[in-house]
Design a protein around this motif. Structure first.
Motif, PDB file in Angstrom:
ATOM      1  N   GLU A 140       0.796  -1.223   0.000  1.00  0.00           N
ATOM      2  CA  GLU A 140       0.000   0.000   0.000  1.00  0.00           C
ATOM      3  C   GLU A 140       0.834   1.281   0.000  1.00  0.00           C
ATOM      4  O   GLU A 140       0.350   2.335  -0.444  1.00  0.00           O
ATOM      5  N   GLU A 141       2.067   1.205   0.490  1.00  0.00           N
ATOM      6  CA  GLU A 141       2.872   2.413   0.609  1.00  0.00           C
ATOM      7  C   GLU A 141       4.197   2.325  -0.151  1.00  0.00           C
ATOM      8  O   GLU A 141       4.495   3.168  -1.003  1.00  0.00           O
ATOM      9  N   GLU A 142       4.992   1.320   0.174  1.00  0.00           N
ATOM     10  CA  GLU A 142       6.326   1.255  -0.423  1.00  0.00           C
ATOM     11  C   GLU A 142       6.282   1.008  -1.933  1.00  0.00           C
ATOM     12  O   GLU A 142       7.003   1.661  -2.698  1.00  0.00           O
ATOM     13  N   CYS A 143       5.460   0.055  -2.355  1.00  0.00           N
ATOM     14  CA  CYS A 143       5.397  -0.276  -3.786  1.00  0.00           C
ATOM     15  C   CYS A 143       4.967   0.928  -4.623  1.00  0.00           C
ATOM     16  O   CYS A 143       5.629   1.250  -5.624  1.00  0.00           O
ATOM     17  N   PRO A 144       3.891   1.646  -4.264  1.00  0.00           N
ATOM     18  CA  PRO A 144       3.540   2.847  -5.049  1.00  0.00           C
ATOM     19  C   PRO A 144       4.642   3.905  -5.033  1.00  0.00           C
ATOM     20  O   PRO A 144       4.868   4.585  -6.042  1.00  0.00           O
TER      21      PRO A 144
END
Length: 240
Positions: A180-184
């Motif tokens: 939810e946070e790192e990948c984007p």
């Protein structure tokens, strides 16, 4: 007899401004594909990983080279990633991946033949700001386990996956945070360096040939390569 000129001119005309207007990129995705083999054939590595931005491969890693390296046009993009650090990350992933494959084979008491464990995870970003994420794995081509980020929890899809769930469950919050946070964030950083590659809207390279048969029928062949962006299509007309 018909010549090639009218046909190719018609085709190239259709691949001009109208083609570019219809082919607009409306989303971006970052996807990682992992494959592990218990008994690889000669010439194949035991493990490899491939990264995709949209449908284009941008890095490759395998258990033979033990190096994560950019591929294609990304070879010429400077500063996008620390590939030495990425290599270390993929080496650690390789160990976990092959350990999981061995656990599954032990569960089924099956060390004969060759077995595969595959994983696919990543995230998507729409132009309207919405995003999505996914993480799922398969054993010998069948669904094995997937991550539900809403719960959050690992969802077993195979009897052997319950053992994997127990091992992976302590890291549920880490996986959720990554998706939810790192990948984007990673994808956005990559886009800062390579959006010009993904948003290419150049007409493809086109080559045409023709020949006639004994009935004087003209057979026309057309080949097109380097089509950008993803999902683009081709149309052609025949002007007799």
């Amino acid at each position: 007899m018909m010549t090639m000129a009218p046909v190719l001119l018609s085709l190239l005309f259709l691949l001009g401004p109208a083609f570019l207007q219809e082919a607009q990129t409306d989303h971006y995705s970052l996807t990682y594909l992992y494959t592990g083999l218990s008994n690889p054939s000669e010439g194949y590595p035991k493990f490899w990983a491939v990264g995709f931005l949209n449908d284009q491969e941008f890095f490759h890693y395998d258990s033979e080279s033990r190096k994560a390296e950019p591929v294609g046009p990304w070879r010429h993009v400077e500063g996008m990633e620390d590939w030495d650090e990425e290599s270390k990350l993929q080496q650690a992933t390789e160990d976990i991946f092959l350990d999981t494959l061995q656990d599954i084979m032990d569960y089924y008491d099956d060390s004969n033949g060759s077995h595969t464990f595959q994983g696919k995870f990543g995230c998507e970003l729409q132009n309207n700001g919405s995003s999505g994420a996914f993480w799922k794995s398969a054993y010998d081509g069948k669904d094995f386990i997937e991550f539900n980020k809403e719960t959050p929890a690992w969802v077993p899809l195979d009897p052997a996956a319950w053992n994997t769930k127990k091992k992976w469950e302590p890291y549920v919050e880490n996986v959720k945070e990554y998706l939810e946070e790192e990948c984007p964030d990673i994808m956005q950083r990559y886009l800062n360096y390579s959006r010009h590659i993904l948003d290419r809207q150049d007409p493809p390279s086109v080559a045409g040939t023709s020949h006639s048969n004994i009935r004087d029928d003209v057979i026309i062949l057309c080949q097109s390569i380097h089509i950008y962006p993803e999902g683009s299509g081709l149309k052609w007309t025949l002007d007799c």
